[in-house]
Design an enzyme around this catalytic site. Structure first.
Site, PDB file in Angstrom:
ATOM      1  N   ASP A   1      10.897   8.521  21.396  1.00 24.56           N
ATOM      2  CA  ASP A   1      11.730   7.358  21.715  1.00 24.56           C
ATOM      3  C   ASP A   1      13.078   7.361  20.999  1.00 24.56           C
ATOM      4  O   ASP A   1      13.908   6.485  21.252  1.00 24.56           O
ATOM      5  CB  ASP A   1      10.986   6.034  21.500  1.00 24.56           C
ATOM      6  CG  ASP A   1      10.554   5.773  20.072  1.00 24.56           C
ATOM      7  OD1 ASP A   1      10.807   6.617  19.199  1.00 24.56           O
ATOM      8  OD2 ASP A   1       9.943   4.706  19.833  1.00 24.56           O
TER       9      ASP A   1
ATOM     10  N   CYS B   1      11.027   0.894  18.032  1.00 26.91           N
ATOM     11  CA  CYS B   1       9.917   1.050  17.076  1.00 26.91           C
ATOM     12  C   CYS B   1       9.313  -0.286  16.656  1.00 26.91           C
ATOM     13  O   CYS B   1       8.120  -0.353  16.329  1.00 26.91           O
ATOM     14  CB  CYS B   1      10.392   1.769  15.823  1.00 26.91           C
ATOM     15  SG  CYS B   1      11.232   3.333  16.098  1.00 26.91           S
TER      16      CYS B   1
ATOM     17  N   GLU C   1       9.950  11.361   9.184  1.00 27.79           N
ATOM     18  CA  GLU C   1       9.422  10.014   9.381  1.00 27.79           C
ATOM     19  C   GLU C   1       8.173  10.024  10.267  1.00 27.79           C
ATOM     20  O   GLU C   1       7.082   9.695   9.824  1.00 27.79           O
ATOM     21  CB  GLU C   1      10.495   9.108  10.011  1.00 27.79           C
ATOM     22  CG  GLU C   1      11.706   8.870   9.125  1.00 27.79           C
ATOM     23  CD  GLU C   1      11.470   7.816   8.058  1.00 27.79           C
ATOM     24  OE1 GLU C   1      10.387   7.211   8.049  1.00 27.79           O
ATOM     25  OE2 GLU C   1      12.376   7.611   7.231  1.00 27.79           O
TER      26      GLU C   1
END
Length: 365
Positions: A220, A357, A214
């Site tokens: 994070d 995100c 991805e």
């Protein structure tokens, strides 16, 4: 009005990026709609985004930007206390395409507008084009009347780093050294960019992230600062977990690290889901050439670490997993004075991200 600052950097001008645990003025999101990334034309994930926005708005004012086509739908689904702005975009990842805000000691705020190329550009980016996403940071700064720095020669996403607000930044080698971002720069040159634009003195490098397909391993999903000198890190002893190796490596590295102030990091463990979250119903996602395909059975990046700290609350992903409650308990232990709110984000992870995100905090001035 908002202007571009040229010939200088936040560090030169005395601006720093504060830690996420510092006071926030508001939080930004982008409304999801891409039928080639979200199931059922985005309707299920819009419900998840709405629930995240409502949870955040308990603690911090919310702004949501949305395309012209979806404006009325977005406005109807969100409560009136959430402000909605029309803004062109390519997808809904404001953490990565939005501005990273920096502040100084005189109550002033500016934005850092990183070059965005959809996590790898023409090498291994997730979609094309990304031109509207690359304008989101500038447009948000215009709305806020905030001057900004543009890094035309440096690609970076907000989810690829965490700062402590006291001179330290945490990131991963997998992401920042990837071929599709800044192949012209050495590791040392990348460190210098981080120091100049975040106003930090020390870069802490983890190895791999848990999402190589991805985002090339954004930090994070793996670890974050929860206070000066303290970090949270995903942890599992299940060797069958797809996250096992990266989690163990990150945890062991963090145990040996010190921050820019010379403090030995205190490392808090955060569990992983017991069962993998896998994509179901991929036939409901439109296939478009040039966009990352999603197939039934694909393992999603379901990390409890992808939470948002926002003033008196922490918004934590939930997956309908038996470890959901344990994750909330562990986060509560990390933040004893904050309210912990869980939100089911399975539809969000189907599209490749999570709460952190899809949000971007704007600090208090």
């Amino acid at each position: 009005m908002a202007k571009r600052i040229v010939g200088s950097t936040p560090k030169q001008d005395g601006f720093r990026m504060p830690g996420e645990f510092e006071p926030q003025e508001k939080v930004w999101m982008i409304w999801p709609e891409r039928p080639d990334n979200w199931r059922d034309g985005g309707k299920p994930v819009q419900e998840a985004f709405t629930n995240v926005a409502k949870a955040i708005s308990q603690f911090t004012p919310m702004n949501v930007v949305v395309s012209q086509q979806q404006f009325q739908n977005c406005r109807r689904q969100l409560p009136p206390e959430i402000t909605v702005y029309e803004m062109s975009n390519n997808d809904a990842w404001v953490r990565d395409c939005g501005p990273s805000f920096v502040i100084n000691d005189h109550g002033e705020i500016r934005g850092v507008d990183w070059t965005f190329n959809a996590w790898g550009g023409l090498v291994d980016g997730l979609y094309f084009p990304w031109d509207q996403d690359d304008l989101v940071a500038q447009k948000i700064c215009e709305i806020e009347h905030v001057d900004s720095y543009r890094t035309d020669d440096f690609v970076l996403e907000g989810g690829s780093f965490h700062v402590d607000g006291q001179g330290t930044v945490l990131t991963t080698e997998m992401c920042l050294l990837s071929e599709g971002r800044n192949p012209q720069l050495s590791k040392e040159a990348i460190e210098q960019k981080l120091c100049d634009y975040l106003n930090v003195e020390k870069v802490l490098w983890l190895g791999d992230g848990i999402d190589p397909e991805e985002t090339n391993g954004h930090v994070d999903d793996v670890a974050c600062f929860i206070a000066p000198g303290e970090v949270a890190c995903i942890y599992t002893e299940d060797q069958n977990s797809p996250f096992y190796e990266a989690a163990q490596d990150a945890y062991q590295r963090l145990l040996k690290m010190t921050d820019a102030k010379g403090r030995q990091l205190k490392v808090h463990k955060l569990c992983c889901p017991v069962k993998n979250v896998t994509i179901k119903g991929s036939f409901k996602i439109d296939f478009v050439e040039g966009t990352m395909p999603r197939e039934d059975g694909d393992i999603c990046i379901a990390s409890y670490m992808n939470f948002l700290i926002t003033n008196d609350g922490v918004i934590v992903p939930q997956y309908g997993d038996e470890n959901d409650h344990l994750a909330l308990e562990q986060v509560q232990t990390m933040f004893p004075d904050k309210k912990i709110v869980g939100v089911n984000t399975v539809e969000v992870v189907y599209g490749g991200g999570n709460i952190h995100c899809i949000t971007q905090q704007e600090p208090k001035r």
